[in-house]
Design a protein around this motif. Structure first.
Motif, PDB file in Angstrom:
ATOM      1  N   LYS A 325       0.830  -1.203   0.000  1.00 50.65           N
ATOM      2  CA  LYS A 325       0.000   0.000   0.000  1.00 50.65           C
ATOM      3  C   LYS A 325       0.867   1.255   0.000  1.00 50.65           C
ATOM      4  O   LYS A 325       0.556   2.234  -0.690  1.00 50.65           O
ATOM      5  CB  LYS A 325      -0.934  -0.001   1.218  1.00 50.65           C
ATOM      6  N   LEU A 328       2.289   1.542  -3.540  1.00 49.27           N
ATOM      7  CA  LEU A 328       1.279   2.041  -4.481  1.00 49.27           C
ATOM      8  C   LEU A 328       1.045   3.531  -4.300  1.00 49.27           C
ATOM      9  O   LEU A 328       0.892   4.277  -5.267  1.00 49.27           O
ATOM     10  CB  LEU A 328      -0.036   1.272  -4.289  1.00 49.27           C
ATOM     11  N   GLY A 343      -9.506  -0.067  -4.055  1.00 45.21           N
ATOM     12  CA  GLY A 343      -8.984  -0.859  -5.161  1.00 45.21           C
ATOM     13  C   GLY A 343      -7.934  -1.873  -4.770  1.00 45.21           C
ATOM     14  O   GLY A 343      -7.518  -2.683  -5.613  1.00 45.21           O
ATOM     15  N   TYR A 344      -7.502  -1.855  -3.495  1.00 47.82           N
ATOM     16  CA  TYR A 344      -6.373  -2.706  -3.118  1.00 47.82           C
ATOM     17  C   TYR A 344      -6.702  -4.202  -3.212  1.00 47.82           C
ATOM     18  O   TYR A 344      -5.859  -4.997  -3.634  1.00 47.82           O
ATOM     19  CB  TYR A 344      -5.888  -2.393  -1.700  1.00 47.82           C
ATOM     20  N   ASP A 346      -8.604  -5.886  -5.268  1.00 47.99           N
ATOM     21  CA  ASP A 346      -8.484  -6.370  -6.648  1.00 47.99           C
ATOM     22  C   ASP A 346      -7.011  -6.460  -7.053  1.00 47.99           C
ATOM     23  O   ASP A 346      -6.595  -7.420  -7.710  1.00 47.99           O
ATOM     24  CB  ASP A 346      -9.232  -5.443  -7.611  1.00 47.99           C
ATOM     25  N   PHE A 347      -6.226  -5.439  -6.670  1.00 47.40           N
ATOM     26  CA  PHE A 347      -4.794  -5.452  -6.976  1.00 47.40           C
ATOM     27  C   PHE A 347      -4.125  -6.666  -6.341  1.00 47.40           C
ATOM     28  O   PHE A 347      -3.333  -7.371  -6.983  1.00 47.40           O
ATOM     29  CB  PHE A 347      -4.144  -4.160  -6.466  1.00 47.40           C
ATOM     30  N   ASN A 350      -5.057  -9.966  -8.102  1.00 50.22           N
ATOM     31  CA  ASN A 350      -4.345 -10.090  -9.377  1.00 50.22           C
ATOM     32  C   ASN A 350      -2.877 -10.438  -9.153  1.00 50.22           C
ATOM     33  O   ASN A 350      -2.301 -11.249  -9.889  1.00 50.22           O
ATOM     34  CB  ASN A 350      -4.448  -8.785 -10.173  1.00 50.22           C
ATOM     35  N   LEU A 351      -2.279  -9.826  -8.138  1.00 54.36           N
ATOM     36  CA  LEU A 351      -0.872 -10.108  -7.836  1.00 54.36           C
ATOM     37  C   LEU A 351      -0.698 -11.553  -7.374  1.00 54.36           C
ATOM     38  O   LEU A 351       0.246 -12.247  -7.780  1.00 54.36           O
ATOM     39  CB  LEU A 351      -0.361  -9.140  -6.771  1.00 54.36           C
TER      40      LEU A 351
END
Length: 448
Positions: A325, A328, A343-344, A346-347, A350-351
């Motif tokens: 965080k 980002l 949005g974290y 979803d990030f 995906n990661l």
């Protein structure tokens, strides 16, 4: 130079970089000499500026640049040599108690936070089961498709009285609050499709009209405040359409109706020119076959999404969330704390999936060749070109366009990731057990 790593936990560590004068002096002196040869200063011929003059004027900024370059090189080398799997990039740890003179004799010490990739095991096997849906076309979907085809090949008529699904060619005039025509108001002649009118009561008021009949109604209500739809009907901008509050009078000038084509041989031959369809039963069977063939892509996409969700649930990964965080926030300084938190997740998901993909690729020695990337990009470009021209491009020309497309680094990286994702998907499909299940299309839609 000395670099040490202090592990905070399995996901976080701090690198301490200590730099002595002998580590940077030679680099700085070389940079100063290079600058002296390039400098153009009043009173000196080009390339003849003394190094001492450059050092006096720009020495401190050159020193700062070289220390930064040395730090960057040293950190990257240390990470690579020690095979550290880092997430994001090292973040400098600010220490206000440290002050440097920047006088070519300083001993520097810098601290960097690292976010580390988690260690985890993969254990996908045939014991893992996922449904693979074989989509069958339900009666409602089949009838809808046939109706659309019959309309596409139907004929336009002009009935005396309007009915549902007709198109009214009409004049629309803006009204004042008292119901009179608004002076210098909006007026336009346009086609109004009744199936686009969202309000049931207003749509019913437009059914049963004849040429010359008029109806007054609220245009905003009719189109559910859709500025784009209102702008199109009135021939005005969307901005102006959004601000409209007045009523309108619609006067019918003509009624258009698209009659459905008959289910006869002439219609069958238009859809299937080969003459293989001669009866309504054969026609329905052929349309059903085509639709179910198209549904394979929907089924594969559903399976792809299910595989990712299953994999993320099965392989439990922890991430250095606090570090990520901060990283980002550091790399996207315009993002608000609220946007970051929103949005974290979803990030992070995906990661996590990227980490799983990379491990599958590595452990199973899955190769991603340039030929695979080229073929994928070529297929995508071919599909795009066919949208504008039914005639395919010559193979040589398509290949040339594809090579040019992949010369763009962003296009190449995106295509590479797509190919990687597809190879991982195909691998998992071959490992886990797929349980085939028949399902009607209308039921399948409810699963998504």
């Amino acid at each position: 130079m000395n670099i040490t790593q202090e592990k905070i936990n399995n996901l976080n560590s701090v690198l301490t970089v200590k730099i002595n004068p002998e580590d940077y002096r030679e680099r700085v002196e070389k940079a100063i000499k290079t600058q002296a040869k390039k400098a153009k200063l009043p009173g000196f011929r080009p390339g003849m500026v003394p190094s001492s003059h450059i050092k006096r004027m720009y020495g401190k900024s050159i020193l700062v640049d070289e220390i930064n370059n040395l730090l960057s090189d040293s950190l990257n080398n240390y990470i690579n040599e020690n095979k550290l799997e880092v997430l994001g990039q090292p973040l400098p740890k600010v220490d206000d108690s440290k002050e440097f003179n920047w006088d070519y004799n300083d001993e520097f010490e810098f601290n960097y936070e690292l976010g580390l990739a988690p260690e985890f095991e993969l254990n996908f096997s045939e014991a893992d089961k996922l449904p693979y849906y074989q989509i069958k076309i339900d009666a409602e979907t089949l009838e809808s498709r046939i109706k659309n085809l019959r309309k596409s090949y139907g004929k336009m008529t002009n009935p005396e009285v309007s009915a549902d699904d007709d198109v009214l060619y009409a004049e629309l005039i803006q009204l004042s609050p008292d119901g009179s025509v608004f002076e210098d108001g909006i007026s336009n002649v346009a086609s109004v499709r009744l199936d686009t009118v969202k309000d049931d009561s207003i749509r019913k008021s437009l059914i049963g009209l004849k040429i010359g009949d008029s109806v007054e109604f609220d245009l905003q209500k009719a189109f559910d405040n859709n500025a784009a739809a209102i702008a199109k009907v009135l021939g005005i901008s969307e901005e102006d359409a959004g601000d409209l509050q007045s009523g309108f009078r619609l006067t019918v000038k003509n009624i258009n109706r698209l009659e459905e084509s008959d289910l006869d041989q002439e219609f069958f031959d238009k859809i299937f020119p080969g003459g293989e369809v001669t009866t309504e039963e054969e026609f329905r069977a052929k349309i059903t076959e085509e639709l179910e063939g198209m549904m394979v892509q929907n089924s594969d996409q559903k399976l792809h999404n299910d595989v990712i969700k299953f994999g993320l649930d099965k392989v439990q990964l922890d991430l250095p969330d606090d570090f990520l965080k901060r990283w980002l926030k550091e790399t996207n300084q315009n993002i608000s704390d609220e946007e970051l938190e929103k949005g974290y997740n979803d990030f992070a998901q995906n990661l996590k999936w990227t980490l799983i993909e990379n491990k599958i690729i590595k452990e199973n020695q899955i190769e991603i060749k340039y030929e695979d990337v080229l073929a994928s990009a070529k297929q995508k470009l071919d599909a795009q070109f066919r949208m504008y021209s039914p005639q395919a491009l010559p193979e040589e020309q398509l290949t040339q366009y594809t090579v040019q497309f992949l010369q763009n680094k962003e296009n190449a990286n995106r295509t590479f990731e797509e190919v990687k994702g597809q190879k991982v998907f195909e691998y998992l499909k071959s490992v886990i057990t797929l349980e085939k299940k028949e399902i009607e299309y209308n039921k399948f839609i409810e699963l998504n």
